[in-house]
Design a protein around this motif. Structure first.
Motif: not given
Length: 360
Positions: A304-319
């Motif tokens: 389901h790669p389309k979902a990742e476009e919404l929830i995987w946002r490295p520019e907004l996220q930190e580990t």
């Protein structure tokens, strides 16, 4: 009482063709009940519900992800009956009556615990589970008011499962609702993304809290796979209040994307329009921003790669390293505080009666 127009039939969600069963679980009264509901299913004996390579423990199953959830079911006995402290959504996490889920939300953390696809495991020793909860509640003293509840100790029943779906398979959930009806100092709680109108007949008498998870429909259609629609969940709220449940909502997960605040404003307006005065008087909410996981991200790319476009946002996220060593990602702390302030301001504007019980 009218039936919620949004109720979802069980057939598309569960078409069980194979049941993996621990021998003692299959022989038990509850196990026999589940087997009778799926008389045409092949029964495969397994030594442990935790170790079934065909259905979990192997991320290469990604090609059969949804099929496994729809067609496979597991029967086991709950070995650990401990009650754990929580203090966030609930005071305690009860020993679960099931593990896994037939739904396939793209952001769900549950698959990481048992092996990705992770279909439902029904725990058949429900009498021991209820006994452990009852004894624990009996040892508690007076309840100090907190964010969980002002008067009752709250026990979360669905940490790794969705009780509304579990109720399609056995009477475990009905037995739990009945048990909490008799506990003078405790109430049950579970979150759900599935409208199961059979639960309306269980007479909870205010001792079970259902938290319907909500997010804007545009995001839900992409992320909430195999769940009831947002429209169906909204249509069910008044019915469950009338049936005697304490009904709250989870705004979860809150996902940041272009136009996210406008979408949430629309959802708040829909929620206000969908509920009557009785529902609104008792309404409270939890607000939980998205946490994602690097391993689950890789698996999602395979189905389901389309979902990742919404929830995987490295520019907004930190580990953030979790306690089990996994690499999780969440919105950067300072930015998240701003997002939360914007969200709560919008919520107060549209739903001033909806108290924020917990935000994370």
């Amino acid at each position: 009482m009218h039936r919620s127009e949004g109720s979802v039939a069980a057939a598309p969600l569960l078409e069980v063709t194979r049941i993996y069963a621990e021998p003692a679980a299959a022989r038990s009264e509850r196990g026999r009940q589940v087997l009778a509901r799926w008389p045409g299913a092949e029964v495969v004996e397994v030594a442990s519900h935790w170790k079934i390579p065909e259905v979990h423990g192997d991320e290469t199953n990604v090609g059969r992800w949804v099929r496994i959830k729809r067609e496979a079911l597991v029967l086991g006995e709950k070995k650990s009956l401990g009650v754990r402290p929580n203090g966030r959504s609930a005071d305690f996490i009860a020993p679960s009556s099931a593990n896994g889920c037939a739904m396939a939300c793209a952001y769900c953390y549950v698959p990481r615990r048992k092996g990705y696809s992770n279909p439902i495991t029904v725990f058949t020793n429900i009498d021991k589970i209820i006994g452990a909860i009852t004894r624990h509640a009996g040892r508690q003293g007076p309840k100090p008011p907190n964010q969980c509840d002002p008067t009752d100790w709250v026990y979360d029943l669905g940490e790794n499962n969705d009780c509304s779906v579990d109720a399609l398979l056995s009477d475990n959930v009905a037995d739990l609702v009945a048990a909490f009806r008799e506990l003078p100092n405790a109430k049950a709680s579970f979150a759900t993304k599935y409208v199961n109108s059979e639960l309306l007949e269980l007479r909870p008498e205010g001792r079970t809290r259902i938290r319907f998870s909500l997010m804007p429909a545009r995001a839900s259609k992409l992320l909430d796979i195999r769940t009831s629609t947002i429209e169906q969940r909204l249509a069910a709220l008044d019915d469950f209040v009338e049936a005697g449940y304490e009904v709250q909502v989870n705004f979860s997960p809150v996902v940041v994307y272009d136009g996210w605040l406008a979408d949430w404003a629309e959802l708040f307006e829909q929620l206000d329009a969908a509920t009557n005065a009785a529902t609104q008087r008792q309404l409270a909410c939890e607000v939980i921003f998205l946490t994602h996981n690097e391993s689950l991200h890789q698996v999602n790319l395979g189905w389901h790669p389309k979902a990742e476009e919404l929830i995987w946002r490295p520019e907004l996220q930190e580990t953030k390293r979790s306690q089990n060593g996994a690499t999780n990602v969440r919105y950067r702390w300072r930015d998240k505080q701003q997002y939360l302030a914007q969200f709560e301001q919008l919520l107060h504007q549209h739903l001033p009666y909806c108290h924020v019980r917990y935000a994370f």
